[in-house]
Design a protein around this motif. Structure first.
Motif, PDB file in Angstrom:
ATOM      1  N   GLY A  51       0.820  -1.199   0.000  1.00 45.99           N
ATOM      2  CA  GLY A  51       0.000   0.000   0.000  1.00 45.99           C
ATOM      3  C   GLY A  51       0.850   1.244   0.000  1.00 45.99           C
ATOM      4  O   GLY A  51       2.087   1.172  -0.034  1.00 45.99           O
ATOM      5  N   VAL A  52       0.198   2.390   0.040  1.00 47.07           N
ATOM      6  CA  VAL A  52       0.871   3.686   0.118  1.00 47.07           C
ATOM      7  C   VAL A  52       0.100   4.536   1.121  1.00 47.07           C
ATOM      8  O   VAL A  52      -1.135   4.582   1.079  1.00 47.07           O
ATOM      9  N   VAL A  53       0.829   5.193   2.016  1.00 49.03           N
ATOM     10  CA  VAL A  53       0.195   6.089   2.967  1.00 49.03           C
ATOM     11  C   VAL A  53       0.660   7.508   2.666  1.00 49.03           C
ATOM     12  O   VAL A  53       1.852   7.760   2.518  1.00 49.03           O
ATOM     13  N   SER A  54      -0.278   8.423   2.530  1.00 49.83           N
ATOM     14  CA  SER A  54       0.039   9.774   2.092  1.00 49.83           C
ATOM     15  C   SER A  54      -0.430  10.809   3.100  1.00 49.83           C
ATOM     16  O   SER A  54      -1.132  10.497   4.077  1.00 49.83           O
ATOM     17  N   GLU A  55      -0.061  12.046   2.843  1.00 46.42           N
ATOM     18  CA  GLU A  55      -0.553  13.150   3.669  1.00 46.42           C
ATOM     19  C   GLU A  55      -2.081  13.153   3.706  1.00 46.42           C
ATOM     20  O   GLU A  55      -2.695  13.394   4.752  1.00 46.42           O
ATOM     21  N   ALA A  56      -2.685  12.888   2.561  1.00 47.20           N
ATOM     22  CA  ALA A  56      -4.148  12.897   2.482  1.00 47.20           C
ATOM     23  C   ALA A  56      -4.765  11.841   3.389  1.00 47.20           C
ATOM     24  O   ALA A  56      -5.873  12.027   3.908  1.00 47.20           O
ATOM     25  N   ASP A  57      -4.047  10.726   3.588  1.00 52.75           N
ATOM     26  CA  ASP A  57      -4.562   9.679   4.460  1.00 52.75           C
ATOM     27  C   ASP A  57      -4.506  10.080   5.933  1.00 52.75           C
ATOM     28  O   ASP A  57      -5.263   9.549   6.752  1.00 52.75           O
ATOM     29  N   LEU A  58      -3.610  11.005   6.266  1.00 50.83           N
ATOM     30  CA  LEU A  58      -3.457  11.430   7.654  1.00 50.83           C
ATOM     31  C   LEU A  58      -4.381  12.597   8.017  1.00 50.83           C
ATOM     32  O   LEU A  58      -4.728  12.781   9.183  1.00 50.83           O
ATOM     33  N   LEU A  59      -4.758  13.382   7.024  1.00 49.92           N
ATOM     34  CA  LEU A  59      -5.518  14.608   7.284  1.00 49.92           C
ATOM     35  C   LEU A  59      -6.881  14.410   7.971  1.00 49.92           C
ATOM     36  O   LEU A  59      -7.298  15.269   8.755  1.00 49.92           O
ATOM     37  N   PRO A  60      -7.614  13.315   7.702  1.00 50.43           N
ATOM     38  CA  PRO A  60      -8.909  13.174   8.386  1.00 50.43           C
ATOM     39  C   PRO A  60      -8.811  13.216   9.908  1.00 50.43           C
ATOM     40  O   PRO A  60      -9.736  13.691  10.574  1.00 50.43           O
ATOM     41  N   LYS A  61      -7.697  12.759  10.462  1.00 53.19           N
ATOM     42  CA  LYS A  61      -7.564  12.799  11.921  1.00 53.19           C
ATOM     43  C   LYS A  61      -7.571  14.241  12.419  1.00 53.19           C
ATOM     44  O   LYS A  61      -8.141  14.555  13.473  1.00 53.19           O
ATOM     45  N   LEU A  92      -4.498   3.010   7.564  1.00 55.58           N
ATOM     46  CA  LEU A  92      -4.470   4.343   6.960  1.00 55.58           C
ATOM     47  C   LEU A  92      -4.156   4.298   5.467  1.00 55.58           C
ATOM     48  O   LEU A  92      -4.574   5.160   4.708  1.00 55.58           O
ATOM     49  N   MET A  93      -3.420   3.295   5.055  1.00 48.82           N
ATOM     50  CA  MET A  93      -2.884   3.260   3.697  1.00 48.82           C
ATOM     51  C   MET A  93      -3.961   3.038   2.650  1.00 48.82           C
ATOM     52  O   MET A  93      -5.046   2.509   2.923  1.00 48.82           O
ATOM     53  N   THR A  94      -3.622   3.472   1.436  1.00 46.60           N
ATOM     54  CA  THR A  94      -4.428   3.175   0.263  1.00 46.60           C
ATOM     55  C   THR A  94      -3.913   1.869  -0.324  1.00 46.60           C
ATOM     56  O   THR A  94      -2.712   1.723  -0.571  1.00 46.60           O
ATOM     57  N   THR A  95      -4.799   0.925  -0.524  1.00 47.11           N
ATOM     58  CA  THR A  95      -4.398  -0.376  -1.040  1.00 47.11           C
ATOM     59  C   THR A  95      -5.452  -0.898  -2.021  1.00 47.11           C
ATOM     60  O   THR A  95      -6.644  -0.607  -1.835  1.00 47.11           O
ATOM     61  N   PRO A  96      -5.071  -1.606  -3.070  1.00 46.36           N
ATOM     62  CA  PRO A  96      -3.691  -1.914  -3.447  1.00 46.36           C
ATOM     63  C   PRO A  96      -2.965  -0.667  -3.956  1.00 46.36           C
ATOM     64  O   PRO A  96      -3.599   0.254  -4.460  1.00 46.36           O
TER      65      PRO A  96
END
Length: 217
Positions: A51-61, A92-96
């Motif tokens: 997967g990939v974890v990005s800034e966008a994945d962290l922002l909802p918190k 948190l990551m986007t997968t696949p």
């Protein structure tokens, strides 16, 4: 007919910062800040990208930090609200992950980035193992080739191959990445191909083709 096209392997960054599925939220945020990147590959085992974890994945918190989402918003943004309550990369990551192979061409990488609206791609081998990362900036590296290098490439791999009998009558100049071909050649039908192949040389910004057919006196 032209020189071998540049591939992702030619421009990618091989020193890659990655995290594992159990990496915590704060460690992910710290790595993004420290290495000045917008996303990190998530790997497991021997480096297989999951997967990939990005800034966008962290922002909802942060978005839902001072107020919880209402029922309608929860239903409309299930993914974001789930990430707001997550603490590890695996949740948190986007997968696949959207990945690319090292032997892909730069146009293929650029098209994939544009199509998926992403700024960087993990580069993986046939087994999905991380080999590097390629960014938009990496794809622009070919435009750093010098004018002299481009001139030599066009002359050797376009002009001399297309016009073996009249190549000495062709002048190739490159200024700020813009190539100009002037002179007379024996085969008029090959002029459009010369222009097209010159365009395909990596790092060429534009081509002005002023070739003419040689006419016997």
């Amino acid at each position: 007919m032209t020189s071998t096209p540049y591939t992702v392997a030619d421009v990618m960054t091989t020193q890659v910062v990655a995290v594992t599925p159990d990496t915590g939220f704060k460690d992910i945020a710290a790595a993004i800040e420290r290495w000045k990147v917008t996303a990190l590959p998530v790997v497991e085992g021997e480096g297989r990208v999951v997967g990939v974890v990005s800034e966008a994945d962290l922002l909802p918190k942060e978005e839902f930090h001072d107020h919880g989402p209402g029922l309608i918003e929860q239903m409309r943004r299930l993914g974001d609200t789930a990430k707001a309550g997550s603490t590890r990369a695996e949740n948190l990551m986007t997968t696949p992950a959207v990945t690319i192979r090292p032997d892909a061409t730069l146009p293929q990488a650029a098209h994939l980035m544009a199509d998926r609206h992403i700024k960087r791609l993990p580069v993986v081998d046939a087994n999905g193992t991380l080999k590097g990362i390629v960014s938009r900036a990496d794809l622009l590296k070919v435009f750093l080739r010098s004018d002299d290098e481009l001139t030599a490439d066009i002359r050797q791999n376009v002009v001399e191959r297309l016009f073996p009998l009249s190549h000495e009558a062709v002048e190739v100049t490159v200024s700020h990445g813009i190539a100009t071909l002037t002179g007379q050649v024996r085969d008029h039908d090959l002029i459009p191909m010369a222009e097209r192949l010159a365009h395909s040389v990596e790092g060429v910004v534009d081509v002005h083709c002023r070739l003419e057919e040689h006419t016997e006196p």
